[in-house]
Design a protein around this motif. Sequence first.
Motif, short mmCIF file in Angstrom:
data_model
loop_
_atom_site.label_atom_id
_atom_site.label_comp_id
_atom_site.label_asym_id
_atom_site.label_seq_id
_atom_site.Cartn_x
_atom_site.Cartn_y
_atom_site.Cartn_z
N ALA A 152 0.84 -1.21 0.00
CA ALA A 152 0.00 0.00 0.00
C ALA A 152 0.87 1.25 0.00
O ALA A 152 0.58 2.22 -0.73
CB ALA A 152 -0.94 -0.01 1.20
N ILE A 153 1.93 1.23 0.78
CA ILE A 153 2.87 2.36 0.78
C ILE A 153 3.53 2.47 -0.59
O ILE A 153 3.63 3.56 -1.15
CB ILE A 153 3.91 2.20 1.90
N PHE A 208 2.29 1.47 -3.38
CA PHE A 208 1.25 1.92 -4.31
C PHE A 208 1.14 3.44 -4.29
O PHE A 208 1.09 4.09 -5.34
CB PHE A 208 -0.10 1.30 -3.95
N VAL A 209 1.12 4.02 -3.10
CA VAL A 209 1.02 5.48 -2.98
C VAL A 209 2.25 6.14 -3.62
O VAL A 209 2.12 7.11 -4.38
CB VAL A 209 0.85 5.91 -1.50
N ASN A 225 4.17 4.87 -5.95
CA ASN A 225 4.05 4.62 -7.39
C ASN A 225 3.07 5.60 -8.03
O ASN A 225 3.38 6.22 -9.05
CB ASN A 225 3.58 3.17 -7.59
N LEU A 226 1.92 5.75 -7.44
CA LEU A 226 0.88 6.63 -7.97
C LEU A 226 1.35 8.08 -8.02
O LEU A 226 1.18 8.77 -9.04
CB LEU A 226 -0.37 6.50 -7.09
N ILE A 227 1.94 8.55 -6.93
CA ILE A 227 2.40 9.95 -6.88
C ILE A 227 3.52 10.20 -7.88
O ILE A 227 3.47 11.17 -8.65
CB ILE A 227 2.83 10.31 -5.44
N ASN A 286 -4.14 5.56 -15.46
CA ASN A 286 -4.02 5.19 -14.04
C ASN A 286 -4.70 3.86 -13.74
O ASN A 286 -4.19 3.07 -12.95
CB ASN A 286 -4.58 6.31 -13.15
N ASN A 340 -2.11 1.35 -12.49
CA ASN A 340 -2.16 1.29 -11.03
C ASN A 340 -3.27 0.42 -10.46
O ASN A 340 -3.33 0.24 -9.26
CB ASN A 340 -2.25 2.70 -10.45
#
Length: 169
Positions: A26-27, A29-30, A32-34, A117, A121
């Motif tokens: 989850a960390i 993922f955040v 990666n997304l940002i 996205n 993602n």
Amino acid sequence: MTQRRTVRSRLERLAREIAKFGAVGAIGFVVNLIVFNICVHGFGLAVVRSGVIATAVAIATNYVGNRYWTYRDTDKSRRSRELSLFLLFSGIGLVIENGILALSHYGLGLTSSLADNIAKNVIGLGIGTVFRFWSYRTWVFQSLPAREAVQTAESFLADAKPQRVDAGK
């Protein structure tokens, strides 16, 4: 009855492992997304290039989390082998994740920010995550060899035993 406990304890260990892996993921993922959206919208980089950069940064983040939390109790004696395999399987996951992005963006012509996205993602990362979990637990973060685990447990038990003191001496 003993077999039920064994199965139950294995399932409980697996559930804890999945939860920890998921929290680290989850960390990642955040991150990666940002990083992906900063690269695409902030720097104007191509989507697949941005995806590769973002995934590489998330891989570094995930290694630290998995090594020092999720799999902190596994064999640490062959760190270079572990890191090499981690990077290999993470690289395959990177190809899965960004291959789906490339297919969606260039192959299917779905070029909106939302489509990119979702492809990268959600779909790509989801499939890549399943692959990474399986490969990390199978090949990268291996348990201690049985003999070493028994020696460690025996040593712990020997140290934990209360010492007998004779009152008359």
